[in-house]
Write a protein that holds these residues in place. Structure first.
Motif, mmCIF file in Angstrom:
data_model
loop_
_atom_site.group_PDB
_atom_site.id
_atom_site.type_symbol
_atom_site.label_atom_id
_atom_site.label_comp_id
_atom_site.label_asym_id
_atom_site.label_seq_id
_atom_site.Cartn_x
_atom_site.Cartn_y
_atom_site.Cartn_z
ATOM 1 N N MET A 198 0.766 -1.027 0.078
ATOM 2 C CA MET A 198 0.145 -0.060 0.034
ATOM 3 C C MET A 198 0.885 1.432 0.191
ATOM 4 S SD MET A 198 -2.801 1.114 3.029
ATOM 5 C CE MET A 198 -3.474 2.513 3.027
ATOM 6 N N PHE A 199 0.579 2.315 -0.844
ATOM 7 C CA PHE A 199 1.325 3.311 -0.939
ATOM 8 C C PHE A 199 0.443 4.537 -0.640
ATOM 9 C CE2 PHE A 199 2.894 7.046 -3.267
ATOM 10 C CZ PHE A 199 4.358 7.298 -2.769
ATOM 11 N N SER A 200 0.688 5.333 0.076
ATOM 12 C CA SER A 200 -0.616 6.539 0.092
ATOM 13 C C SER A 200 0.059 8.013 0.615
ATOM 14 C CB SER A 200 -1.397 6.110 1.681
ATOM 15 O OG SER A 200 -2.208 7.297 2.057
ATOM 16 N N ARG A 201 -0.658 8.908 -0.001
ATOM 17 C CA ARG A 201 -0.217 10.249 0.406
ATOM 18 C C ARG A 201 -1.414 10.933 0.998
ATOM 19 N NH1 ARG A 201 3.395 11.755 -4.882
ATOM 20 N NH2 ARG A 201 5.235 10.798 -3.985
ATOM 21 N N SER A 202 -1.182 11.610 2.128
ATOM 22 C CA SER A 202 -2.234 12.183 2.853
ATOM 23 C C SER A 202 -3.047 13.262 1.981
ATOM 24 C CB SER A 202 -1.560 13.117 3.903
ATOM 25 O OG SER A 202 -2.567 13.905 4.621
ATOM 26 N N PRO A 203 -4.547 13.060 1.744
ATOM 27 C CA PRO A 203 -5.049 13.970 1.087
ATOM 28 C C PRO A 203 -5.199 15.262 1.638
ATOM 29 C CG PRO A 203 -6.479 12.404 2.260
ATOM 30 C CD PRO A 203 -5.038 12.184 2.553
ATOM 31 N N ARG A 204 -5.014 15.450 3.029
ATOM 32 C CA ARG A 204 -5.144 16.849 3.519
ATOM 33 C C ARG A 204 -3.785 17.601 3.367
ATOM 34 N NH1 ARG A 204 -8.741 15.305 8.453
ATOM 35 N NH2 ARG A 204 -10.828 14.592 7.320
ATOM 36 N N ASN A 212 -0.047 17.247 1.450
ATOM 37 C CA ASN A 212 0.702 16.639 0.247
ATOM 38 C C ASN A 212 2.242 16.413 1.135
ATOM 39 O OD1 ASN A 212 -0.321 15.592 -1.795
ATOM 40 N ND2 ASN A 212 -0.015 17.229 -3.055
ATOM 41 N N THR A 213 2.469 16.567 2.335
ATOM 42 C CA THR A 213 3.736 16.569 2.620
ATOM 43 C C THR A 213 3.981 15.220 3.542
ATOM 44 O OG1 THR A 213 3.095 17.724 4.808
ATOM 45 C CG2 THR A 213 3.733 19.145 2.843
ATOM 46 N N ILE A 214 3.026 14.305 3.442
ATOM 47 C CA ILE A 214 3.357 12.877 4.254
ATOM 48 C C ILE A 214 3.057 12.063 3.389
ATOM 49 C CG2 ILE A 214 2.769 11.592 6.290
ATOM 50 C CD1 ILE A 214 1.933 14.366 7.579
#
Length: 69
Positions: A1-7, A9-11
């Motif tokens: 799983m690869f995820s970027r924070s929707p709120r 974009n820095t995490i």
């Protein structure tokens, strides 16, 4: 799983499941950090570590080395 924070974009996070001998998910290996330090190479590295742990659990390689195992 690869995820970027929707709120934010820095995490960015990468995770992979750890399975027991019956293919049940019993844990996960994950890393989370600043997006600017995230690299595509982190994905296969996390998956590899999860597979090594899965293999150890499936073959009883850790039995006796963990209290209560």
């Amino acid at each position: 799983m690869f995820s970027r924070s929707p709120r934010q974009n820095t995490i960015t996070g990468v995770a992979a499941p750890v399975l027991d001998r019956h293919d049940n998910t019993v844990a996960a290996v994950s890393i989370v950090g600043p997006t600017e330090r995230s690299r595509p190479a982190h994905i296969p590295a996390v998956v590899t570590v999860a597979r090594v742990i899965t293999h150890a659990l499936a073959t009883d390689a850790v039995r006796g080395s963990v209290p209560g195992a």
